[in-house]
Enzyme design. Sequence first.
Site, PDB file in Angstrom:
ATOM      1  CB  CYS A   1     -88.780  34.114 -14.498  1.00 54.07           C
ATOM      2  SG  CYS A   1     -89.954  32.705 -13.734  1.00 54.07           S
TER       3      CYS A   1
ATOM      4  CD  GLN B   1     -95.016   9.478   2.449  1.00 55.29           C
ATOM      5  OE1 GLN B   1     -95.209   9.490   1.081  1.00 55.29           O
ATOM      6  NE2 GLN B   1     -95.325   8.759   3.341  1.00 55.29           N
TER       7      GLN B   1
ATOM      8  CG  HIS C   1     -94.108  14.326  -0.560  1.00 56.06           C
ATOM      9  ND1 HIS C   1     -94.955  13.379  -0.492  1.00 56.06           N
ATOM     10  CD2 HIS C   1     -93.069  13.626  -1.099  1.00 56.06           C
ATOM     11  CE1 HIS C   1     -94.314  12.045  -0.949  1.00 56.06           C
ATOM     12  NE2 HIS C   1     -93.216  12.254  -1.319  1.00 56.06           N
TER      13      HIS C   1
HETATM   14  C1  BJW Z   1    -104.604   6.269   8.857  1.00 52.05           C
HETATM   15  C2  BJW Z   1    -105.629   6.847   9.538  1.00 52.05           C
HETATM   16  C3  BJW Z   1    -105.494   7.227  11.054  1.00 52.05           C
HETATM   17  C4  BJW Z   1    -106.039   6.773   7.442  1.00 52.05           C
HETATM   18  N1  BJW Z   1    -104.619   6.954  11.587  1.00 52.05           N
HETATM   19  N2  BJW Z   1    -103.708   5.863   9.378  1.00 52.05           N
HETATM   20  C5  BJW Z   1     -93.672   4.478 -12.257  1.00 52.05           C
HETATM   21  C6  BJW Z   1     -94.046   5.221 -13.372  1.00 52.05           C
HETATM   22  C7  BJW Z   1     -93.783   6.883 -12.856  1.00 52.05           C
HETATM   23  C8  BJW Z   1     -93.124   7.341 -11.716  1.00 52.05           C
HETATM   24  C9  BJW Z   1     -93.248   5.916 -10.707  1.00 52.05           C
HETATM   25  C10 BJW Z   1     -93.315   4.805 -11.063  1.00 52.05           C
HETATM   26  N3  BJW Z   1     -92.915   4.007  -9.996  1.00 52.05           N
HETATM   27  C11 BJW Z   1     -92.380   4.582  -9.054  1.00 52.05           C
HETATM   28  C12 BJW Z   1     -92.403   6.071  -9.357  1.00 52.05           C
HETATM   29  C13 BJW Z   1     -92.216   7.260  -8.894  1.00 52.05           C
HETATM   30  C14 BJW Z   1     -93.522   7.910  -8.203  1.00 52.05           C
HETATM   31  C15 BJW Z   1     -94.281   6.852  -7.315  1.00 52.05           C
HETATM   32  O1  BJW Z   1     -93.973   6.719  -6.356  1.00 52.05           O
HETATM   33  N4  BJW Z   1     -95.352   6.727  -7.846  1.00 52.05           N
HETATM   34  C16 BJW Z   1     -96.345   5.678  -7.327  1.00 52.05           C
HETATM   35  C17 BJW Z   1     -97.859   5.954  -7.169  1.00 52.05           C
HETATM   36  C18 BJW Z   1     -96.020   4.436  -8.142  1.00 52.05           C
HETATM   37  N5  BJW Z   1     -92.651   8.883  -7.265  1.00 52.05           N
HETATM   38  C19 BJW Z   1     -92.233  10.367  -7.678  1.00 52.05           C
HETATM   39  O2  BJW Z   1     -92.631  10.511  -8.951  1.00 52.05           O
HETATM   40  C20 BJW Z   1     -91.563  10.886  -6.778  1.00 52.05           C
HETATM   41  N6  BJW Z   1     -90.460  11.542  -7.365  1.00 52.05           N
HETATM   42  C21 BJW Z   1     -89.374  10.590  -7.772  1.00 52.05           C
HETATM   43  O3  BJW Z   1     -89.428   9.534  -7.731  1.00 52.05           O
HETATM   44  O4  BJW Z   1     -88.529  11.285  -8.550  1.00 52.05           O
HETATM   45  C22 BJW Z   1     -87.490  10.446  -9.284  1.00 52.05           C
HETATM   46  C23 BJW Z   1     -88.328  10.083 -10.522  1.00 52.05           C
HETATM   47  C24 BJW Z   1     -88.498  11.394 -11.499  1.00 52.05           C
HETATM   48  C25 BJW Z   1     -88.820  11.248 -12.783  1.00 52.05           C
HETATM   49  C26 BJW Z   1     -89.574   9.956 -13.047  1.00 52.05           C
HETATM   50  C27 BJW Z   1     -89.642   8.890 -11.929  1.00 52.05           C
HETATM   51  C28 BJW Z   1     -88.955   9.093 -10.865  1.00 52.05           C
HETATM   52  C29 BJW Z   1     -92.195  11.885  -6.221  1.00 52.05           C
HETATM   53  C30 BJW Z   1     -93.446  11.506  -5.423  1.00 52.05           C
HETATM   54  C31 BJW Z   1     -94.355  12.953  -4.869  1.00 52.05           C
HETATM   55  C32 BJW Z   1     -95.701  12.586  -4.464  1.00 52.05           C
HETATM   56  N7  BJW Z   1     -96.294  13.839  -4.133  1.00 52.05           N
HETATM   57  C33 BJW Z   1     -97.680  13.724  -3.403  1.00 52.05           C
HETATM   58  C34 BJW Z   1     -98.552  15.008  -3.739  1.00 52.05           C
HETATM   59  C35 BJW Z   1     -97.657  15.855  -2.649  1.00 52.05           C
HETATM   60  C36 BJW Z   1     -98.415  17.423  -2.842  1.00 52.05           C
HETATM   61  C37 BJW Z   1     -99.842  17.224  -2.369  1.00 52.05           C
HETATM   62  O5  BJW Z   1    -100.189  16.650  -1.233  1.00 52.05           O
HETATM   63  O6  BJW Z   1    -100.520  17.596  -3.397  1.00 52.05           O
HETATM   64  O7  BJW Z   1     -97.511  13.292  -2.198  1.00 52.05           O
HETATM   65  S1  BJW Z   1     -98.558  12.465  -4.030  1.00 52.05           S
HETATM   66  C38 BJW Z   1     -99.287  11.840  -2.580  1.00 52.05           C
HETATM   67  O8  BJW Z   1     -98.756  10.571  -2.163  1.00 52.05           O
HETATM   68  C39 BJW Z   1     -98.604  13.142  -1.471  1.00 52.05           C
HETATM   69  C40 BJW Z   1     -98.413  11.821  -0.338  1.00 52.05           C
HETATM   70  O9  BJW Z   1     -97.484  12.485   0.627  1.00 52.05           O
HETATM   71  C41 BJW Z   1     -98.267  10.661  -0.820  1.00 52.05           C
HETATM   72  C42 BJW Z   1     -98.015   9.427   0.042  1.00 52.05           C
HETATM   73  O10 BJW Z   1     -99.627   9.302   0.366  1.00 52.05           O
HETATM   74  P1  BJW Z   1     -99.641   8.746   1.720  1.00 52.05           P
HETATM   75  O11 BJW Z   1     -99.430   9.618   2.569  1.00 52.05           O
HETATM   76  O12 BJW Z   1     -99.106   7.497   1.991  1.00 52.05           O
HETATM   77  O13 BJW Z   1    -101.336   8.782   1.898  1.00 52.05           O
HETATM   78  P2  BJW Z   1    -102.540   7.813   1.349  1.00 52.05           P
HETATM   79  O14 BJW Z   1    -103.655   8.355   1.246  1.00 52.05           O
HETATM   80  O15 BJW Z   1    -101.850   7.018   0.413  1.00 52.05           O
HETATM   81  O16 BJW Z   1    -102.533   6.689   2.703  1.00 52.05           O
HETATM   82  C43 BJW Z   1    -103.194   7.040   3.768  1.00 52.05           C
HETATM   83  C44 BJW Z   1    -102.652   5.998   5.005  1.00 52.05           C
HETATM   84  O17 BJW Z   1    -103.410   6.439   6.165  1.00 52.05           O
HETATM   85  C45 BJW Z   1    -103.698   4.751   4.390  1.00 52.05           C
HETATM   86  O18 BJW Z   1    -102.814   3.579   4.622  1.00 52.05           O
HETATM   87  C46 BJW Z   1    -104.654   4.682   5.522  1.00 52.05           C
HETATM   88  O19 BJW Z   1    -104.992   3.302   6.150  1.00 52.05           O
HETATM   89  C47 BJW Z   1    -103.997   5.557   6.647  1.00 52.05           C
HETATM   90  N8  BJW Z   1    -104.807   6.037   7.748  1.00 52.05           N
HETATM   91  N9  BJW Z   1    -106.578   7.212   8.696  1.00 52.05           N
HETATM   92  C48 BJW Z   1    -103.541   6.051  10.922  1.00 52.05           C
HETATM   93  N10 BJW Z   1    -106.572   7.953  11.494  1.00 52.05           N
END
Ligand code: BJW
Length: 252
Positions: A155, A101, A119
């Site tokens: 565009c 991600q 992502h």
């Molecule tokens: C360690 C450590 C160490 C620390 N060793 N571990 C309700 C309403 C509207 C939308 C939704 C909804 N429910 C679900 C959705 C869909 C939405 C979603 O999931 N939202 C939730 C928040 C509820 N998803 C989307 O919108 C996706 N698209 C989609 O579903 O399309 C269909 C759709 C269309 C229209 C409407 C609805 C659906 C797209 C998701 C895109 C996410 N993009 C981001 C930004 C990317 C660009 C950027 O970086 O700027 O991606 S958001 C952000 O979160 C980023 C990350 O990749 C992603 C995940 O985060 P991650 O990697 O898990 O990080 P953290 O910080 O959360 O966790 C870190 C972890 O590491 C922790 O557990 C720590 O403990 C651990 N850790 N040190 C090991 N040393």
Amino acid sequence: MDELDTVVDALAEAQLVVAATGAGMSRESGIHTFREAQEGLWERYNPEELATRQGFQEHPARVWGWYNYRRGLIAQRAPHAGHRALAELEELVPKVVVVTQNIDGFHRDAGSSNVLEVHGNIHRFKCFEQDHPVELDEPVSDSNGDLEPPRCPRCGSLIRPDVVWFGEMLPPGVFQDAEAASSACDVMLVVGTSGMVQPAANLPLVASASGAMVVEVNVEPSQLTHYVDVFLEGPAGQILPALVARLAARHS
Ligand code: BJW
């Protein structure tokens, strides 16, 4: 036999291993996780609001500046021993696929050859309206959020990073490949993700339902911990090299 050995046993038998990584994977490289508090100029903004189409439409200079700031940080940092361990795993297992991600490109920099960036990637650009790919010298200097992004030569719409924001679809081919690998793997290593963001958070469940051993590596329990077979508590930069070293010792 400890839990590490249980995982090494499974890796030793595996034909396909998927490593599904999130922001915690890059934490020891000095890149903040997504849900951690931000720093400096950016601490007053919520990343979940910046990483949206609406956020960009309302404040394009702010969002552009935020990504430039993060790109500048990434340029000063490098992959760590955990990234390198996943690359080394390719020497020990017939096939390894990294589904990340993260947008920092560190897995490829570390030498992993099959990387699916679900992502997107902060080093690529496209335009806001039409998704036209755009080549751009990386604009790391404009990181205060004061300058509007440049415009697409085709565009005229604003240029944005080629990453996936909330509410946007994931790159279809890439995500299909990630799902296929997840349903075919023998072992999935889920590393450093909170498991809060869909659809990426579903991949470990796909792997589990298909019979894979699912192993989580995290410094604390996540939303996925309940579903995994083995939880290895600790930093990715320590646990992954330890796992790969034990597997390598079996081969020698
Ligand atoms: C360690 C450590 C160490 C620390 N060793 N571990 C309700 C309403 C509207 C939308 C939704 C909804 N429910 C679900 C959705 C869909 C939405 C979603 O999931 N939202 C939730 C928040 C509820 N998803 C989307 O919108 C996706 N698209 C989609 O579903 O399309 C269909 C759709 C269309 C229209 C409407 C609805 C659906 C797209 C998701 C895109 C996410 N993009 C981001 C930004 C990317 C660009 C950027 O970086 O700027 O991606 S958001 C952000 O979160 C980023 C990350 O990749 C992603 C995940 O985060 P991650 O990697 O898990 O990080 P953290 O910080 O959360 O966790 C870190 C972890 O590491 C922790 O557990 C720590 O403990 C651990 N850790 N040190 C090991 N040393």
